[in-house]
Design a protein around this motif. Structure first.
Motif, PDB file in Angstrom:
ATOM      1  N   GLN A  67       0.819  -1.223   0.000  1.00  0.00           N
ATOM      2  CA  GLN A  67       0.000   0.000   0.000  1.00  0.00           C
ATOM      3  C   GLN A  67       0.850   1.270   0.000  1.00  0.00           C
ATOM      4  OE1 GLN A  67      -0.766  -2.500   2.533  1.00  0.00           O
ATOM      5  NE2 GLN A  67      -2.054  -3.407   0.956  1.00  0.00           N
ATOM      6  N   GLY A  68       2.169   1.113   0.041  1.00  0.00           N
ATOM      7  CA  GLY A  68       3.062   2.270   0.034  1.00  0.00           C
ATOM      8  C   GLY A  68       3.353   2.849   1.408  1.00  0.00           C
ATOM      9  N   ASN A  69       2.978   2.140   2.468  1.00  0.00           N
ATOM     10  CA  ASN A  69       3.244   2.604   3.826  1.00  0.00           C
ATOM     11  C   ASN A  69       4.632   2.160   4.274  1.00  0.00           C
ATOM     12  OD1 ASN A  69       0.575   3.642   4.121  1.00  0.00           O
ATOM     13  ND2 ASN A  69      -0.130   1.551   4.487  1.00  0.00           N
ATOM     14  N   ALA A  70       5.378   3.073   4.886  1.00  0.00           N
ATOM     15  CA  ALA A  70       6.719   2.757   5.383  1.00  0.00           C
ATOM     16  C   ALA A  70       6.606   1.807   6.569  1.00  0.00           C
ATOM     17  CB  ALA A  70       7.450   4.029   5.773  1.00  0.00           C
ATOM     18  N   ILE A  71       7.309   0.668   6.472  1.00  0.00           N
ATOM     19  CA  ILE A  71       7.235  -0.359   7.514  1.00  0.00           C
ATOM     20  C   ILE A  71       8.615  -0.757   8.044  1.00  0.00           C
ATOM     21  CG2 ILE A  71       5.011  -1.284   6.784  1.00  0.00           C
ATOM     22  CD1 ILE A  71       6.577  -3.470   5.239  1.00  0.00           C
ATOM     23  N   GLY A  72       9.669  -0.147   7.503  1.00  0.00           N
ATOM     24  CA  GLY A  72      11.011  -0.453   7.966  1.00  0.00           C
ATOM     25  C   GLY A  72      12.012   0.555   7.450  1.00  0.00           C
ATOM     26  N   CYS A  73      13.160   0.608   8.120  1.00  0.00           N
ATOM     27  CA  CYS A  73      14.205   1.546   7.715  1.00  0.00           C
ATOM     28  C   CYS A  73      15.570   0.959   8.028  1.00  0.00           C
ATOM     29  CB  CYS A  73      14.037   2.886   8.425  1.00  0.00           C
ATOM     30  SG  CYS A  73      14.133   2.797  10.234  1.00  0.00           S
ATOM     31  N   GLY A  74      16.576   1.564   7.444  1.00  0.00           N
ATOM     32  CA  GLY A  74      17.949   1.181   7.704  1.00  0.00           C
ATOM     33  C   GLY A  74      18.885   2.140   6.996  1.00  0.00           C
ATOM     34  N   ALA A  75      20.143   2.125   7.428  1.00  0.00           N
ATOM     35  CA  ALA A  75      21.107   3.064   6.869  1.00  0.00           C
ATOM     36  C   ALA A  75      22.490   2.437   6.820  1.00  0.00           C
ATOM     37  CB  ALA A  75      21.156   4.335   7.718  1.00  0.00           C
ATOM     38  N   ILE A  76      23.317   2.972   5.935  1.00  0.00           N
ATOM     39  CA  ILE A  76      24.747   2.716   5.968  1.00  0.00           C
ATOM     40  C   ILE A  76      25.445   4.069   5.990  1.00  0.00           C
ATOM     41  CG2 ILE A  76      24.809   0.415   4.920  1.00  0.00           C
ATOM     42  CD1 ILE A  76      25.395   1.735   2.225  1.00  0.00           C
ATOM     43  N   ARG A  77      26.544   4.104   6.718  1.00  0.00           N
ATOM     44  CA  ARG A  77      27.370   5.310   6.757  1.00  0.00           C
ATOM     45  C   ARG A  77      28.824   4.887   6.766  1.00  0.00           C
ATOM     46  NH1 ARG A  77      26.628   7.545  12.958  1.00  0.00           N
ATOM     47  NH2 ARG A  77      27.762   5.849  13.954  1.00  0.00           N
ATOM     48  N   PRO A  78      29.711   5.739   6.269  1.00  0.00           N
ATOM     49  CA  PRO A  78      31.116   5.347   6.189  1.00  0.00           C
ATOM     50  C   PRO A  78      31.800   5.287   7.552  1.00  0.00           C
ATOM     51  CG  PRO A  78      30.834   7.612   5.428  1.00  0.00           C
ATOM     52  CD  PRO A  78      29.465   7.064   5.708  1.00  0.00           C
ATOM     53  N   ASP A  92       8.728  -2.857  11.493  1.00  0.00           N
ATOM     54  CA  ASP A  92       7.573  -2.883  12.393  1.00  0.00           C
ATOM     55  C   ASP A  92       6.938  -4.277  12.453  1.00  0.00           C
ATOM     56  OD1 ASP A  92       5.973  -3.179  10.125  1.00  0.00           O
ATOM     57  OD2 ASP A  92       4.998  -1.217  10.319  1.00  0.00           O
ATOM     58  N   ARG A  93       7.511  -5.221  11.706  1.00  0.00           N
ATOM     59  CA  ARG A  93       7.101  -6.622  11.677  1.00  0.00           C
ATOM     60  C   ARG A  93       5.662  -6.826  11.202  1.00  0.00           C
ATOM     61  NH1 ARG A  93      10.594  -6.037  15.808  1.00  0.00           N
ATOM     62  NH2 ARG A  93       9.190  -6.000  17.580  1.00  0.00           N
ATOM     63  N   SER A  94       5.135  -5.891  10.446  1.00  0.00           N
ATOM     64  CA  SER A  94       3.771  -6.026   9.920  1.00  0.00           C
ATOM     65  C   SER A  94       3.713  -6.929   8.701  1.00  0.00           C
ATOM     66  CB  SER A  94       3.194  -4.647   9.577  1.00  0.00           C
ATOM     67  OG  SER A  94       3.986  -4.015   8.581  1.00  0.00           O
ATOM     68  N   VAL A  95       4.867  -7.117   8.041  1.00  0.00           N
ATOM     69  CA  VAL A  95       4.969  -7.971   6.862  1.00  0.00           C
ATOM     70  C   VAL A  95       6.221  -8.826   7.046  1.00  0.00           C
ATOM     71  CG1 VAL A  95       5.295  -8.020   4.350  1.00  0.00           C
ATOM     72  CG2 VAL A  95       3.867  -6.250   5.368  1.00  0.00           C
ATOM     73  N   PRO A  96       6.138 -10.137   6.860  1.00  0.00           N
ATOM     74  CA  PRO A  96       7.335 -10.973   6.984  1.00  0.00           C
ATOM     75  C   PRO A  96       8.386 -10.612   5.934  1.00  0.00           C
ATOM     76  CG  PRO A  96       5.331 -12.325   6.834  1.00  0.00           C
ATOM     77  CD  PRO A  96       4.935 -10.911   6.553  1.00  0.00           C
ATOM     78  N   GLY A  97       9.661 -10.645   6.344  1.00  0.00           N
ATOM     79  CA  GLY A  97      10.751 -10.449   5.399  1.00  0.00           C
ATOM     80  C   GLY A  97      11.270  -9.028   5.272  1.00  0.00           C
TER      81      GLY A  97
END
Length: 161
Positions: A67-78, A92-97
């Motif tokens: 549906q286009g809703n943000a359900i996870g995040c992550g980052a890389i930095r040097p 948010d564990r609303s969708v597996p994987g």
């Protein structure tokens, strides 16, 4: 780059580079901080600021559901020219994987940006995170940088091949 995880012919998760200052990103960062505080007693904000994402070799990503809703995040930095640090991984564990989709995206992005290794820190008590990273090929290393001498911290590394 865009990563899509498709289950049974339906796109369930889309991961792509995003704006770390967006309202969706801020909402997920706050959810992560609250969850970390509940698990470890520390919200994790002392070793990460969104401003760090302005570096050319940094990347912020959001995972979204069908549906286009943000359900996870992550980052890389040097950390160095060849080593990036994985930060603020959250689902948010609303969708597996979601975690796997984010990790795959961030690892591939890091490799494309010229990194040869990813490192991360979590807490021993955060069993879910520790097991997730071990399951995904991360190996335990000596604590680095601000985590040296911190007995509650556990650090991991993965060579990007």
């Amino acid at each position: 780059m865009l990563v899509k995880l498709i289950l049974q012919g339906i796109t369930m998760i889309t991961v792509e580079k995003s704006d770390p200052f967006s309202s969706e990103s801020c909402r997920l960062i706050e959810l992560l901080s609250a969850e970390l505080a509940a698990i470890t007693g520390d919200n994790g904000k002392s070793n990460f600021t969104v401003d760090a994402m302005s570096d050319d070799k940094a990347l912020w990503a959001l995972a979204k559901n069908s549906q286009g809703n943000a359900i996870g995040c992550g980052a890389i930095r040097p950390l160095t020219q060849n080593i990036a640090e994985l930060k603020r991984m959250f689902s948010d564990r609303s969708v597996p994987g979601v975690g796997c989709a984010l990790l795959k995206f961030l690892e591939k992005s890091a490799k494309e940006m010229g990194y040869t290794e990813l490192r991360l820190e979590t807490r021993h008590i955060n069993y879910r995170a520790v097991n997730f990273y071990k399951k995904n090929g991360y190996i335990r290393i000596a604590n680095y940088g601000p985590y040296i001498g911190r007995t509650e911290a556990v650090c991991f590394s993965k060579a990007l091949r």
